[in-house]
Design a protein around this motif. Sequence first.
Motif, short mmCIF file in Angstrom:
data_model
loop_
_atom_site.label_atom_id
_atom_site.label_comp_id
_atom_site.label_asym_id
_atom_site.label_seq_id
_atom_site.Cartn_x
_atom_site.Cartn_y
_atom_site.Cartn_z
N LYS A 47 -29.51 -11.21 -34.27
CA LYS A 47 -30.85 -11.31 -33.34
C LYS A 47 -30.14 -10.90 -31.65
O LYS A 47 -29.48 -10.63 -32.22
N SER A 48 -31.51 -10.82 -31.56
CA SER A 48 -31.50 -10.04 -30.33
C SER A 48 -32.84 -10.85 -29.47
O SER A 48 -33.95 -11.36 -30.13
N ARG A 49 -32.13 -10.59 -27.85
CA ARG A 49 -33.02 -11.66 -27.51
C ARG A 49 -33.83 -10.55 -26.28
O ARG A 49 -32.93 -10.28 -25.64
N LEU A 50 -34.77 -10.88 -25.58
CA LEU A 50 -35.44 -9.52 -24.83
C LEU A 50 -36.05 -10.99 -23.32
O LEU A 50 -36.37 -11.49 -23.80
N TYR A 51 -35.71 -9.71 -22.45
CA TYR A 51 -36.69 -10.92 -21.18
C TYR A 51 -36.79 -9.89 -20.12
O TYR A 51 -36.44 -9.29 -20.08
N VAL A 52 -38.73 -10.53 -19.80
CA VAL A 52 -39.69 -9.49 -18.76
C VAL A 52 -39.33 -9.76 -17.70
O VAL A 52 -39.99 -10.89 -17.94
N ALA A 53 -39.44 -8.58 -17.20
CA ALA A 53 -38.99 -9.87 -15.73
C ALA A 53 -40.05 -9.41 -14.60
O ALA A 53 -39.32 -7.65 -14.50
N LEU A 109 -40.67 -7.39 -9.92
CA LEU A 109 -38.86 -7.14 -9.32
C LEU A 109 -38.44 -8.72 -9.00
O LEU A 109 -37.39 -8.47 -8.00
N SER A 110 -39.38 -9.96 -8.97
CA SER A 110 -38.82 -10.81 -7.63
C SER A 110 -37.87 -11.51 -8.89
O SER A 110 -37.42 -12.98 -8.37
N GLY A 111 -37.83 -11.76 -10.49
CA GLY A 111 -37.47 -12.18 -11.30
C GLY A 111 -38.25 -13.20 -11.85
O GLY A 111 -37.35 -13.81 -13.45
N ALA A 112 -39.28 -13.68 -12.16
CA ALA A 112 -40.16 -14.04 -12.94
C ALA A 112 -40.33 -13.85 -13.89
O ALA A 112 -40.58 -12.35 -14.29
N LYS A 113 -40.93 -14.41 -15.27
CA LYS A 113 -40.97 -14.07 -16.33
C LYS A 113 -42.59 -13.42 -16.52
O LYS A 113 -43.46 -13.81 -15.74
N LEU A 114 -42.31 -12.56 -17.13
CA LEU A 114 -43.37 -11.91 -17.50
C LEU A 114 -43.91 -11.80 -19.04
O LEU A 114 -45.07 -11.92 -19.35
N GLY A 115 -42.71 -12.29 -20.00
CA GLY A 115 -42.87 -12.40 -21.12
C GLY A 115 -41.48 -11.94 -21.93
O GLY A 115 -40.46 -12.01 -20.96
#
Length: 311
Positions: free
Chosen positions: A16-22, A24-30
């Motif tokens: 399985k794979s995990r994806l993190y969207v942030a 440009l300040s590093g805050a999570k978007l999704g």
Amino acid sequence: MSSESYVIGIDGGGTKSRLYVADLSGAKLGEATGGPTNLHAIGEAAVTESLRSLIGSATEEAGRRIEDCAALCLASAGADRPDDRAALEQIVAACGIRGVITVTNDAEPVLAAGSGGREGVAVISGTGSLAYGRRASGLMARAGGWGHLIGDEGSGYAIGAKGIAAAVRAYDGREAPTLLMPRLMEHLGLSRMERIVPYVYQSAGKKEIAALAAVVHQAYLEGDEASARILKEAAEELALMAGAVIEALSFGEEPLTVVCSGSVFANMNYIYATFTELLQRSYPLAKAVLPDTDAAYGAALLALLSLQDNP
């Protein structure tokens, strides 16, 4: 870059794979979880399909367009080999990513998640084990990671296998009685000890043997001496791996973050405490830490750092 620019970090596994969207300040978007993205596990066509699905669902959740992705970092076991890196870079680009693409091994985002940057040492102990280190200059070193048949010392697999071995030795009378024998029989639903042979050689795979590390740990908590010895040996092996990387990168005489990751460190405090003690005995300026973020976040952090390298 526009105010809508963002980065993606992907922790790509063989199952399985995990994806993190942030932003440009590093805050999570999704974020998103999807299928495997390891080339050697499923091949290029399946990796392409899996990445398209993963990136599409995560960017939709984040309310962002794929073309606004400023950087993406995909981390996967063995992906830093030149041929694998080139193939994965092409696959990511084909998914519509136009920003900076970074493809790296699965240890570098673990290091970033725990240290906040690219320099330091990561020791990973889950089903398998390895140590990886990197200097800010880009110089890298690793130890372990040779697989369960000839390596993976200190891993869940090694602990589980040693637990089985200790149980059968006690059953034979070659060692003192141990709680491992009844605990393993109960856990596996075995009516007699001899039934462990077909289980090990016909039924169980690497992950099933690694899962037995939890039985060894429970027996240790109940005061079992054989289990305590197995866990101590695991911590010693992991400390040896860390030491090999520290020496290879000449980190010994300066402050150093050693990131301890994986289910063994996370779930077995005795191993983490013993490892930390051994590490600081040899390298007083080294500090062991357990990351409070995952490798997908670490990959996103690497994507952000790649923007500094490519302004």
